[in-house]
Design an enzyme around this catalytic site. Structure first.
Site, PDB file in Angstrom:
ATOM      1  N   ARG A  46       0.804  -1.167  -0.060  1.00  0.00           N
ATOM      2  CA  ARG A  46       0.031  -0.085  -0.048  1.00  0.00           C
ATOM      3  C   ARG A  46       0.862   1.425   0.186  1.00  0.00           C
ATOM      4  O   ARG A  46       0.754   2.232  -0.655  1.00  0.00           O
ATOM      5  CB  ARG A  46      -0.971  -0.014   1.223  1.00  0.00           C
ATOM      6  CG  ARG A  46      -1.569   1.313   1.455  1.00  0.00           C
ATOM      7  CD  ARG A  46      -3.014   1.348   2.123  1.00  0.00           C
ATOM      8  NE  ARG A  46      -2.979   0.410   3.278  1.00  0.00           N
ATOM      9  CZ  ARG A  46      -2.295   0.821   4.621  1.00  0.00           C
ATOM     10  NH1 ARG A  46      -1.530   1.630   4.535  1.00  0.00           N
ATOM     11  NH2 ARG A  46      -2.253  -0.340   5.502  1.00  0.00           N
ATOM     12  N   TYR A  98     -16.002  17.380 -15.577  1.00  0.00           N
ATOM     13  CA  TYR A  98     -16.331  15.895 -15.606  1.00  0.00           C
ATOM     14  C   TYR A  98     -17.415  15.685 -14.475  1.00  0.00           C
ATOM     15  O   TYR A  98     -17.436  16.065 -13.315  1.00  0.00           O
ATOM     16  CB  TYR A  98     -15.103  15.291 -15.226  1.00  0.00           C
ATOM     17  CG  TYR A  98     -15.451  13.598 -15.203  1.00  0.00           C
ATOM     18  CD1 TYR A  98     -15.543  12.988 -16.251  1.00  0.00           C
ATOM     19  CD2 TYR A  98     -15.341  12.985 -13.902  1.00  0.00           C
ATOM     20  CE1 TYR A  98     -15.881  11.581 -16.246  1.00  0.00           C
ATOM     21  CE2 TYR A  98     -15.655  11.594 -13.651  1.00  0.00           C
ATOM     22  CZ  TYR A  98     -15.565  11.000 -14.942  1.00  0.00           C
ATOM     23  OH  TYR A  98     -16.043   9.539 -15.066  1.00  0.00           O
ATOM     24  N   ASP A 170      -7.005  19.418 -13.815  1.00  0.00           N
ATOM     25  CA  ASP A 170      -7.397  18.147 -14.502  1.00  0.00           C
ATOM     26  C   ASP A 170      -6.855  18.057 -15.938  1.00  0.00           C
ATOM     27  O   ASP A 170      -7.426  18.761 -16.791  1.00  0.00           O
ATOM     28  CB  ASP A 170      -8.853  17.988 -14.371  1.00  0.00           C
ATOM     29  CG  ASP A 170      -9.201  16.645 -14.864  1.00  0.00           C
ATOM     30  OD1 ASP A 170      -8.636  15.809 -15.620  1.00  0.00           O
ATOM     31  OD2 ASP A 170     -10.379  16.007 -14.606  1.00  0.00           O
ATOM     32  N   LYS A 195      -7.858   7.123 -19.272  1.00  0.00           N
ATOM     33  CA  LYS A 195      -8.139   7.818 -20.534  1.00  0.00           C
ATOM     34  C   LYS A 195      -7.039   7.423 -21.474  1.00  0.00           C
ATOM     35  O   LYS A 195      -6.457   6.563 -21.841  1.00  0.00           O
ATOM     36  CB  LYS A 195      -8.727   9.132 -20.747  1.00  0.00           C
ATOM     37  CG  LYS A 195      -9.591   9.221 -19.302  1.00  0.00           C
ATOM     38  CD  LYS A 195     -10.797   8.346 -19.546  1.00  0.00           C
ATOM     39  CE  LYS A 195     -11.766   8.468 -18.569  1.00  0.00           C
ATOM     40  NZ  LYS A 195     -12.217   9.640 -17.822  1.00  0.00           N
TER      41      LYS A 195
END
Ligand SMILES: *Cc1c(COP(=O)(O)O)cnc(C)c1O
Length: 379
Positions: A46, A98, A170, A195
């Site tokens: 982690r 978004y 972003d 993406k």
């Protein structure tokens, strides 16, 4: 080093034990310690994992940043930025953004006492009108989804500095191949790696990149504490995807330009939103801060009838009807009922998301086939 060389080499080294040229998928949760307090830089996956580490260094390099951090999705990366804030803090955000970002702001973080202002940022100087001493974060998406508005990052960074707020961009639509926000004064760059960076529609992942050591410390603390990390196999796939990012983006841009021009000349098509047109509201800003205009296009129909859009979606054969974007294959979508369906009609129409609006993610197929597909579907 130039972009293509960095995309292929940054962060990755032949495996020391075998010489394997590709970074292995370190499918392990923990690491043997020769004695207490001694390790080889990894203690628990982690906190850090070698495959993820290679990808984080690669992402930092292609964004011209010092520090990279990967998350289980783009939303988890956004979640990390918001967890840097405290109750009473205020955020000024792009209004055309978004849908998932709007949702996490409004339905998750508002209830923890963070206040959000959603504004049009086409004139970036106006951001300051919504800032005060509580403003801690300015959130900018550019180009925006789905209206392809372009926001001036240099101007936004001036406002952020004036108010001592963090400017986060972003950069999912532009990718680091077309735009590097850190070079333009941003503090944090966020990506939905799902993406273009992944590029093959086979991974969900997010990332943050920054230059400031203090911000990086906070990001890594939250990444490890909240634990929204990404798996080694996915990191491997994205490392492979990024090796062709520059080649793919060149083709996305070429195909995007040809399709935008085809659509603009079509008698049934109304407005075409693509930042490469000289008539685009912020074309000058786009030209200054981007190295190309990408493969995302939206357009509406003359007469603005929803049936026209829905009929076209049924008729396409190469374009696939789907959420998401940025993969090698071309996708088509209907924002009013899909990505932006949760926004009330009046609200979405104010920003231009009308009933006949269609969004294209132009892939890297042969452009003649893409044009022929749109042509027959528009008949
Ligand atoms: C997809 C997307 C996100 C969210 O990323 P996920 O990987 O789907 O969680 C955020 N911003 C933009 C612009 C996106 O396209």
């Amino acid at each position: 080093m130039k972009f293509g060389t960095k995309a292929i080499h940054a962060g990755v080294h032949p495996d020391e034990s075998t010489g394997a040229i590709m970074t292995p998928i370190y499918q392990t949760s923990t690491y043997v310690q020769p004695e207490i307090g001694v390790n080889k830089g990894y203690s628990y996956s982690r906190t850090q994992n070698p495959t993820r580490h290679a990808l984080e260094k690669n992402l930092a390099a292609i964004e011209n940043g010092k520090f990279g951090a990967c998350f289980g999705s783009g939303m988890a990366a956004i979640d990390c930025i918001l967890k840097m804030l405290n109750p009473g803090d205020e955020v000024v955000s792009t209004n055309d953004l978004y849908g998932g970002t709007y949702r996490i702001f409004k339905t998750i973080f508002e209830k923890y006492g963070i206040k959000f202002h959603f504004i049009g940022m086409q004139n970036a100087e106006s951001i300051g009108e919504y800032c005060n001493e509580n403003t801690k974060l300015i959130w900018v998406e550019t180009p925006t989804n789905p209206m392809m508005n372009v926001i001036d990052i240099v101007a936004a960074s001036k406002v952020a500095k004036q108010y001592n707020a963090i400017l986060a961009i972003d950069n999912t639509f532009a990718t680091p191949y077309l735009q590097n926000p850190l070079d333009l004064g941003a503090d944090i760059v966020m990506h939905s790696v799902t993406k273009y960076l992944g590029g093959h529609s086979d991974v969900v992942m997010g990332a943050l990149v920054c230059n400031d050591g203090e911000i990086a410390k906070e990001i890594y603390r939250i990444q490890n504490s909240s634990g929204a990390v990404t798996a080694p196999m996915d990191c491997f796939l994205v490392l492979r995807g990024i090796k062709t990012l520059h080649i793919r983006m060149q083709r996305h841009c070429e195909n995007g330009e040809k399709l935008a021009k085809f659509l603009a000349a079509h008698p049934r098509v109304g407005d075409v939103h693509w930042p490469g047109f000289e008539t685009h509201e912020n074309h000058k800003v786009a030209k200054a801060q981007m190295r190309g205009f990408g493969g995302m296009i939206s357009f509406n129909f003359v007469g603005n009838k929803m049936e026209n859009a829905l009929e076209m979606l049924k008729k396409v054969t190469v374009f696939a009807l789907a959420e998401s974007l940025g993969g090698v294959e071309s996708l088509i979508g209907h924002p009013a009922t899909m990505t932006h369906g949760a926004i009330p009609k009046e609200e979405r129409e104010k920003i231009g998301v009308v009933d006949s609006l269609i969004r294209l993610s132009v892939g890297i197929e042969d452009v003649d086939d893409l044009i022929a597909d749109l042509e027959q579907a528009l008949k």
